[in-house]
Design a protein around this motif. Structure first.
Motif, PDB file in Angstrom:
ATOM      1  N   MET A   1       0.858  -1.291   0.050  1.00  0.00           N
ATOM      2  CA  MET A   1      -0.128  -0.038   0.203  1.00  0.00           C
ATOM      3  C   MET A   1       0.744   1.273  -0.051  1.00  0.00           C
ATOM      4  N   LYS A   2       0.696   2.117  -0.982  1.00  0.00           N
ATOM      5  CA  LYS A   2       1.568   3.356  -0.935  1.00  0.00           C
ATOM      6  C   LYS A   2       1.262   4.542  -0.078  1.00  0.00           C
ATOM      7  N   ASN A   3       0.233   4.838   0.334  1.00  0.00           N
ATOM      8  CA  ASN A   3      -0.128   5.904   1.190  1.00  0.00           C
ATOM      9  C   ASN A   3      -0.863   5.510   2.368  1.00  0.00           C
ATOM     10  N   PRO A   4      -0.659   4.343   3.207  1.00  0.00           N
ATOM     11  CA  PRO A   4      -1.789   3.791   4.331  1.00  0.00           C
ATOM     12  C   PRO A   4      -2.012   4.867   5.158  1.00  0.00           C
ATOM     13  N   VAL A   5      -3.433   5.155   5.522  1.00  0.00           N
ATOM     14  CA  VAL A   5      -3.892   5.759   6.535  1.00  0.00           C
ATOM     15  C   VAL A   5      -5.088   5.072   7.308  1.00  0.00           C
ATOM     16  N   GLY A   6      -5.164   5.634   8.627  1.00  0.00           N
ATOM     17  CA  GLY A   6      -6.287   4.973   9.115  1.00  0.00           C
ATOM     18  C   GLY A   6      -5.915   4.836  10.738  1.00  0.00           C
ATOM     19  N   PRO A   7      -6.634   4.461  11.725  1.00  0.00           N
ATOM     20  CA  PRO A   7      -6.665   4.119  12.800  1.00  0.00           C
ATOM     21  C   PRO A   7      -5.921   3.030  13.453  1.00  0.00           C
ATOM     22  N   ILE A   8      -5.325   2.995  14.751  1.00  0.00           N
ATOM     23  CA  ILE A   8      -5.006   1.896  15.277  1.00  0.00           C
ATOM     24  C   ILE A   8      -5.817   1.772  16.415  1.00  0.00           C
ATOM     25  N   LEU A   9      -6.448   0.888  16.746  1.00  0.00           N
ATOM     26  CA  LEU A   9      -7.549   0.451  17.711  1.00  0.00           C
ATOM     27  C   LEU A   9      -7.144  -0.411  18.886  1.00  0.00           C
ATOM     28  N   ARG A  10      -7.183  -0.320  20.226  1.00  0.00           N
ATOM     29  CA  ARG A  10      -7.000  -1.031  21.151  1.00  0.00           C
ATOM     30  C   ARG A  10      -7.924  -2.376  21.076  1.00  0.00           C
ATOM     31  N   MET A  11      -7.489  -3.408  21.464  1.00  0.00           N
ATOM     32  CA  MET A  11      -8.327  -4.575  21.400  1.00  0.00           C
ATOM     33  C   MET A  11      -9.532  -4.389  22.499  1.00  0.00           C
ATOM     34  N   GLY A  12     -10.587  -4.878  21.948  1.00  0.00           N
ATOM     35  CA  GLY A  12     -11.770  -4.657  22.909  1.00  0.00           C
ATOM     36  C   GLY A  12     -13.038  -5.330  22.144  1.00  0.00           C
ATOM     37  N   ASP A  13     -14.195  -5.212  22.745  1.00  0.00           N
ATOM     38  CA  ASP A  13     -15.318  -6.037  22.503  1.00  0.00           C
ATOM     39  C   ASP A  13     -15.927  -5.304  21.166  1.00  0.00           C
ATOM     40  N   GLU A  14     -15.655  -4.061  20.975  1.00  0.00           N
ATOM     41  CA  GLU A  14     -16.170  -3.213  19.888  1.00  0.00           C
ATOM     42  C   GLU A  14     -15.399  -3.409  18.463  1.00  0.00           C
ATOM     43  N   VAL A  15     -14.191  -3.666  18.530  1.00  0.00           N
ATOM     44  CA  VAL A  15     -13.148  -3.843  17.486  1.00  0.00           C
ATOM     45  C   VAL A  15     -13.966  -4.645  16.267  1.00  0.00           C
ATOM     46  N   GLU A  16     -14.186  -5.765  16.535  1.00  0.00           N
ATOM     47  CA  GLU A  16     -14.740  -6.704  15.353  1.00  0.00           C
ATOM     48  C   GLU A  16     -15.900  -5.802  14.752  1.00  0.00           C
ATOM     49  N   LEU A  17     -16.755  -5.273  15.573  1.00  0.00           N
ATOM     50  CA  LEU A  17     -18.055  -4.544  14.924  1.00  0.00           C
ATOM     51  C   LEU A  17     -17.541  -3.233  14.333  1.00  0.00           C
ATOM     52  N   ILE A  18     -16.439  -2.478  14.635  1.00  0.00           N
ATOM     53  CA  ILE A  18     -16.000  -1.383  14.102  1.00  0.00           C
ATOM     54  C   ILE A  18     -15.267  -1.866  12.644  1.00  0.00           C
ATOM     55  N   ILE A  19     -14.647  -2.830  12.760  1.00  0.00           N
ATOM     56  CA  ILE A  19     -14.184  -3.049  11.420  1.00  0.00           C
ATOM     57  C   ILE A  19     -15.164  -3.623  10.354  1.00  0.00           C
TER      58      ILE A  19
END
Length: 99
Positions: free
Chosen positions: A1-19
């Motif tokens: 990926m040339k210009n990757p952007v985005g969040p880094i999320l702590r693991m937790g119950d909501e992560v799968e749903l956010i993804i």
């Protein structure tokens, strides 16, 4: 990926749903203690989309509680967060200035 952007999320119950809420055009890298979500040049997540997955009362400001870092520029509004590469941001600014 040339210009990757985005969040880094702590693991937790909501992560799968956010993804699931922002899954189009992203790459997910699971590092155990955190998940790196990245897309090329720009990713936007809206409160409306997050509410479909996390419940009608979910607020975009809650997203900041699990985001430990991010790549790119974070552009926030009352109902969305956009992560944008510096190159795309500069190109957009240049286009506005040229108009």
């Amino acid at each position: 990926m040339k210009n990757p952007v985005g969040p880094i999320l702590r693991m937790g119950d909501e992560v799968e749903l956010i993804i699931a809420a922002i899954e189009d055009d992203i790459e997910v890298i699971d590092r155990g203690a955190y998940v790196r979500i990245q897309g090329e040049d720009e990713i936007t997540v809206t409160e409306q989309t997050l509410r479909r997955y996390l419940g009608a009362d979910y607020e975009i400001r809650s997203f900041g509680g699990i985001m430990s870092a991010f790549n790119g520029l974070a552009i926030t509004s009352s109902d969305a967060i956009t992560w944008q590469s510096v190159a795309r941001h500069k190109a957009a600014e240049k286009a506005v200035t040229a108009s």
